[in-house]
Design a protein around this motif. Structure first.
Motif, PDB file in Angstrom:
ATOM      1  N   ALA A 198       1.331  -0.991  -0.432  1.00 46.71           N
ATOM      2  CA  ALA A 198       0.075   0.006   0.140  1.00 46.71           C
ATOM      3  C   ALA A 198       0.742   1.482  -0.041  1.00 46.71           C
ATOM      4  N   GLU A 199       0.857   2.149  -0.525  1.00 47.53           N
ATOM      5  CA  GLU A 199       0.989   3.581  -0.908  1.00 47.53           C
ATOM      6  C   GLU A 199      -0.203   4.695  -0.930  1.00 47.53           C
ATOM      7  N   LEU A 200       0.436   5.557  -0.737  1.00 50.04           N
ATOM      8  CA  LEU A 200      -0.153   7.019  -1.026  1.00 50.04           C
ATOM      9  C   LEU A 200       0.973   8.075  -1.416  1.00 50.04           C
ATOM     10  N   HIS A 201      -0.206   8.279  -2.392  1.00 51.44           N
ATOM     11  CA  HIS A 201       0.188   9.468  -3.268  1.00 51.44           C
ATOM     12  C   HIS A 201      -0.747  10.816  -3.487  1.00 51.44           C
ATOM     13  N   GLY A 202      -0.156  11.942  -3.078  1.00 47.02           N
ATOM     14  CA  GLY A 202      -1.352  13.250  -3.099  1.00 47.02           C
ATOM     15  C   GLY A 202      -2.970  12.159  -2.869  1.00 47.02           C
ATOM     16  N   GLY A 203      -2.735  12.270  -1.730  1.00 42.28           N
ATOM     17  CA  GLY A 203      -4.152  11.684  -1.495  1.00 42.28           C
ATOM     18  C   GLY A 203      -4.441  10.803  -1.963  1.00 42.28           C
ATOM     19  N   ASN A 204      -4.065  10.297  -2.954  1.00 40.35           N
ATOM     20  CA  ASN A 204      -4.616   8.238  -3.340  1.00 40.35           C
ATOM     21  C   ASN A 204      -3.723   7.358  -2.754  1.00 40.35           C
ATOM     22  N   LEU A 205      -4.665   6.600  -2.464  1.00 43.61           N
ATOM     23  CA  LEU A 205      -3.862   5.637  -1.775  1.00 43.61           C
ATOM     24  C   LEU A 205      -3.849   3.992  -3.022  1.00 43.61           C
TER      25      LEU A 205
END
Length: 298
Positions: free
Chosen positions: A283-290
């Motif tokens: 799981a990664e968080l990029h700019g408010g997107n999961l």
């Protein structure tokens, strides 16, 4: 003869000196190991006498010490996880049970209208279903993580399987007013995995997405060099980096009050199944997107 005698005495003296040095060094190593075991020092064993056998022995002792430290750290983590899991499952079981008991008391103690009776029974049924789902998830996770749990690995066509799973979620996406952007390869991509486990993993990820996503959802499946990759990307502005790091922990929920309908075990089950299949789930968080990513070896 005299020369031979001198040589013999010299060699014997050297051997005796080396033996005494070896004994002294062994005593020093023993003292170092005692102090390390008693936690009076964190310094590992070192060798001052140049001897390859002693150096190898010290190296193996230090390696064993590292293994003991790692095992102790894992034991503490496991104990902490177990305590947290017990606290969480106790809370999650007690909450619906308290509610069920309360509404049963209302049905028994007060004269109620047919409408109220229907409402109370509906609540009791919903709480019972939640309790049943929680216990089923807990049992399933315990079963999956046992050493005896075996998966049936075979060659499966992922493109067809994923398409079939996604069709089954069509109505649930519609209920949440979500129109997923789905992109799949035209050709069949096959991996070696357990079909029922793959289905369970993907269903758990999609269920989690539908429960928490708002707005746009991207679903991708593609073949990379040596791996097949399935990703789900959705808006998750309420998540923090800490939340993402804990997503696969048992019973963890972003809902701090644990008032939601999930058990917090769905992602843990998915992660355990992926590990059993020698795959990965991240799981990664990029700019408010999961971004949730499953990877299987081709």
């Amino acid at each position: 003869m005299l020369i031979i005698t001198l040589i013999t005495v010299t060699v014997a003296a050297l051997l005796l000196a080396h033996l005494l040095l070896m004994r002294r060094e062994l005593g020093r190593m023993t003292e170092q190991l005692r102090r390390y075991n008693e936690r009076t020092t964190g310094k590992k064993i070192d060798v001052t006498l140049f001897d390859q056998r002693l150096e190898r022995l010290a190296g193996q002792i230090n390696r064993q010490s590292d293994l003991v430290v790692d095992a102790e750290a894992r034991r503490r983590r496991t104990e902490n996880e177990l305590r947290q899991a017990i606290a969480n499952i106790s809370h999650d079981i007690r909450t619906p049970l308290t509610s069920i008991f309360g509404y049963i008391q209302l049905l028994e103690a007060e004269p109620v209208t047919p409408e109220e009776k229907h409402e109370y029974l509906t609540i009791v049924k919903n709480r019972t279903r939640r309790l049943q789902a929680l216990l089923n998830d807990f049992f399933e996770l315990s079963l999956i993580e046992s050493s005896d749990y075996q998966l049936k690995t075979e060659r499966i066509g992922m493109t067809v399987l994923l398409s079939d799973i996604l069709v089954g979620f069509y109505d649930r996406f519609n209920e949440r007013d979500i129109t997923p952007d789905i992109r799949m390869p035209e050709e069949e991509v096959a991996v070696y995995a357990d079909e029922s486990a793959v289905r369970r993993v993907v269903e758990n990820l999609l269920t989690n997405t539908i429960k928490h996503a708002s707005g746009h959802v991207k679903i991708r499946f593609q073949q990379q060099p040596e791996i097949a990759e399935f990703t789900i990307i959705n808006d998750a502005k309420e998540l923090s980096d800490i939340d993402v790091r804990l997503l696969f922990d048992r019973f963890y929920t972003v809902d701090r009050t644990r008032s939601g309908q999930g058990s917090g075990l769905g992602l843990s089950i998915a992660k355990s199944l992926m590990d059993k299949m020698n795959g990965t789930l991240t799981a990664e968080l990029h700019g408010g997107n999961l971004k949730m990513t499953c990877r299987w070896k081709l």
